[in-house]
Design a protein around this motif. Sequence first.
Motif, PDB file in Angstrom:
ATOM      1  N   LEU A  88      51.560  50.584  24.649  1.00  0.00           N
ATOM      2  CA  LEU A  88      52.726  51.334  25.149  1.00  0.00           C
ATOM      3  C   LEU A  88      53.779  51.525  24.050  1.00  0.00           C
ATOM      4  N   THR A  89      53.371  51.322  22.798  1.00  0.00           N
ATOM      5  CA  THR A  89      54.326  51.398  21.692  1.00  0.00           C
ATOM      6  C   THR A  89      55.039  52.751  21.689  1.00  0.00           C
ATOM      7  N   GLY A  90      56.368  52.676  21.634  1.00  0.00           N
ATOM      8  CA  GLY A  90      57.171  53.903  21.541  1.00  0.00           C
ATOM      9  C   GLY A  90      57.342  54.626  22.860  1.00  0.00           C
ATOM     10  N   ARG A  91      56.835  54.053  23.928  1.00  0.00           N
ATOM     11  CA  ARG A  91      56.940  54.721  25.226  1.00  0.00           C
ATOM     12  C   ARG A  91      58.063  54.093  26.055  1.00  0.00           C
ATOM     13  N   THR A  92      58.731  54.919  26.848  1.00  0.00           N
ATOM     14  CA  THR A  92      59.600  54.381  27.884  1.00  0.00           C
ATOM     15  C   THR A  92      58.800  54.422  29.172  1.00  0.00           C
ATOM     16  N   LEU A  93      58.604  53.239  29.764  1.00  0.00           N
ATOM     17  CA  LEU A  93      57.844  53.145  31.009  1.00  0.00           C
ATOM     18  C   LEU A  93      58.830  52.975  32.161  1.00  0.00           C
ATOM     19  N   VAL A  94      58.803  53.914  33.089  1.00  0.00           N
ATOM     20  CA  VAL A  94      59.665  53.834  34.271  1.00  0.00           C
ATOM     21  C   VAL A  94      58.759  53.554  35.466  1.00  0.00           C
ATOM     22  N   ASN A  95      58.899  52.348  36.017  1.00  0.00           N
ATOM     23  CA  ASN A  95      58.009  51.922  37.107  1.00  0.00           C
ATOM     24  C   ASN A  95      58.727  52.084  38.448  1.00  0.00           C
ATOM     25  N   ALA A 109      58.566  41.963  31.182  1.00  0.00           N
ATOM     26  CA  ALA A 109      58.189  41.149  30.014  1.00  0.00           C
ATOM     27  C   ALA A 109      56.830  41.602  29.479  1.00  0.00           C
ATOM     28  N   ARG A 110      55.892  41.857  30.393  1.00  0.00           N
ATOM     29  CA  ARG A 110      54.554  42.298  29.961  1.00  0.00           C
ATOM     30  C   ARG A 110      54.604  43.658  29.268  1.00  0.00           C
ATOM     31  N   ALA A 111      55.354  44.587  29.874  1.00  0.00           N
ATOM     32  CA  ALA A 111      55.415  45.944  29.322  1.00  0.00           C
ATOM     33  C   ALA A 111      56.097  45.933  27.959  1.00  0.00           C
ATOM     34  N   THR A 112      57.139  45.109  27.846  1.00  0.00           N
ATOM     35  CA  THR A 112      57.850  45.014  26.571  1.00  0.00           C
ATOM     36  C   THR A 112      56.934  44.425  25.500  1.00  0.00           C
ATOM     37  N   ALA A 113      56.136  43.429  25.905  1.00  0.00           N
ATOM     38  CA  ALA A 113      55.181  42.826  24.948  1.00  0.00           C
ATOM     39  C   ALA A 113      54.136  43.846  24.507  1.00  0.00           C
ATOM     40  N   ALA A 114      53.863  44.821  25.369  1.00  0.00           N
ATOM     41  CA  ALA A 114      52.878  45.867  25.020  1.00  0.00           C
ATOM     42  C   ALA A 114      53.530  47.020  24.267  1.00  0.00           C
ATOM     43  N   GLY A 115      54.818  46.864  23.924  1.00  0.00           N
ATOM     44  CA  GLY A 115      55.479  47.852  23.069  1.00  0.00           C
ATOM     45  C   GLY A 115      56.394  48.825  23.782  1.00  0.00           C
ATOM     46  N   ALA A 116      56.488  48.709  25.122  1.00  0.00           N
ATOM     47  CA  ALA A 116      57.285  49.701  25.873  1.00  0.00           C
ATOM     48  C   ALA A 116      58.752  49.316  25.941  1.00  0.00           C
ATOM     49  N   ARG A 117      59.561  50.322  26.188  1.00  0.00           N
ATOM     50  CA  ARG A 117      60.924  50.084  26.659  1.00  0.00           C
ATOM     51  C   ARG A 117      60.825  50.247  28.166  1.00  0.00           C
ATOM     52  N   TYR A 118      61.272  49.236  28.909  1.00  0.00           N
ATOM     53  CA  TYR A 118      60.948  49.190  30.344  1.00  0.00           C
ATOM     54  C   TYR A 118      62.162  49.447  31.228  1.00  0.00           C
ATOM     55  N   VAL A 119      61.971  50.364  32.155  1.00  0.00           N
ATOM     56  CA  VAL A 119      62.990  50.646  33.174  1.00  0.00           C
ATOM     57  C   VAL A 119      62.302  50.526  34.536  1.00  0.00           C
ATOM     58  N   ASP A 120      62.900  49.733  35.416  1.00  0.00           N
ATOM     59  CA  ASP A 120      62.353  49.606  36.764  1.00  0.00           C
ATOM     60  C   ASP A 120      63.162  50.501  37.704  1.00  0.00           C
ATOM     61  N   GLY A 121      62.535  50.913  38.793  1.00  0.00           N
ATOM     62  CA  GLY A 121      63.262  51.797  39.712  1.00  0.00           C
ATOM     63  C   GLY A 121      62.907  51.548  41.157  1.00  0.00           C
ATOM     64  N   GLY A 122      63.831  51.872  42.027  1.00  0.00           N
ATOM     65  CA  GLY A 122      63.606  51.784  43.477  1.00  0.00           C
ATOM     66  C   GLY A 122      64.006  53.112  44.095  1.00  0.00           C
ATOM     67  N   ILE A 123      63.036  53.765  44.719  1.00  0.00           N
ATOM     68  CA  ILE A 123      63.281  55.117  45.239  1.00  0.00           C
ATOM     69  C   ILE A 123      63.855  55.043  46.650  1.00  0.00           C
ATOM     70  N   MET A 124      65.021  55.635  46.850  1.00  0.00           N
ATOM     71  CA  MET A 124      65.600  55.679  48.194  1.00  0.00           C
ATOM     72  C   MET A 124      65.374  57.077  48.769  1.00  0.00           C
ATOM     73  N   ALA A 125      64.139  57.350  49.103  1.00  0.00           N
ATOM     74  CA  ALA A 125      63.785  58.661  49.654  1.00  0.00           C
ATOM     75  C   ALA A 125      62.343  58.609  50.126  1.00  0.00           C
ATOM     76  N   ALA A 145      67.175  53.148  26.937  1.00  0.00           N
ATOM     77  CA  ALA A 145      66.024  53.996  27.303  1.00  0.00           C
ATOM     78  C   ALA A 145      66.355  54.812  28.551  1.00  0.00           C
ATOM     79  N   TYR A 146      67.029  54.160  29.486  1.00  0.00           N
ATOM     80  CA  TYR A 146      67.446  54.868  30.706  1.00  0.00           C
ATOM     81  C   TYR A 146      68.401  56.008  30.363  1.00  0.00           C
TER      82      TYR A 146
END
Length: 293
Positions: A88-95, A109-125, A145-146
């Motif tokens: 995931l190097t250089g990727r922003t992962l939005v979960n 922590a896992r995504a960051t270790a795999a090279g990502a910048r990690y953003v979590d999300g909760g959809i209210m819709a 990243a966000y």
Amino acid sequence: MTHTPSPEQSHVSVLGLGLMGSALAAALLKAGHRTTVWNRTAAKTGPLVAQGAAPAGTVGEAVAASPLVIVCLTTYDDVAKVLHDTDLTGRTLVNLTNGTPDQAREFAARATAAGARYVDGGIMAVPQMIATDAAYVFYSGDESAYARHRDTLAAFGGTRWTGTDPGLAALWDLSLLTGMYGMVAGALQAYALIGSAGIPAAELQPLLSDWLSAMTHGFLPGTAAAVDSGRHLTDVSSLAVNQAAFPNLLAAFRSAGIDADLFAPFQGLLDRSVEAGHGADGLSRLVELLQHT
Ligand code: FVH
């Protein structure tokens, strides 16, 4: 002010094309983003390809196609499986998969270790609300990243930043869902009760809607103020009077042959609060009991 998306902002990959993932990908296409899509069941890419999406044959291809990767699968375990061993190097992962705060932190922590910048999300819709003014998404995690991708994420609806702890978006999401499920459980029980006398749910519905709306406006703000201040004395409806009235609900359910399991534990909370000497307080006092079980 007009905004021209940078090339980086305009390439997005979406992993997971269930009801929600498909709505997210369609919103990105509608907003003009070059969208690559991947789904385990490849046939689900068809409608999106017809709208202009590029299909990816593998997860690796989808991740390589865009700096911004959105993932929306059933569970975090599914996300972990799908992204296992993916660079995931250089990727922003939005979960945007539904999960708990702990799951979000662990996966960050896992995504960051795999090279990502990690953003979590909760959809209210629900999917039909995506890309309307009624939809919004909570975000947490990597703030820069966000910020970089916020304009792109706005294709889904409103954006609400909750903080750099990756678990915060899930916390806000689950708090709102908790309120929703409480209301849903109450409405289902009400339909069961009225139906026990042969009265159609549709006859109760307008009254129930008005009642819930009045209760929402009357109960929520004052209760929040009481919870935050710790001042629970009430001139509306005391715990003692609720404790005395609540058995009537349980008795009516049982007499009508309706399952009372969803509601019976609430009687226990009322009993404990009154036994602890809080009979003159309002229902807001129960929050303390819930927090210290
Ligand atoms: N639908 C809604 O209203 C809610 C609104 C709030 C957010 N939730 C959450 O969004 C996640 C996805 O929900 P969904 O409604 O899109 O769910 P489905 O239509 O059932 O699609 C599920 C997708 O996940 C894929 N998938 C599941 N397990 C795996 C796996 N082990 N490996 C790869 N992909 C997997 C599934 O693929 P397929 O079955 O089509 O091959 C779908 O793409 C969810 O967290 C909600 O709580 C939605």
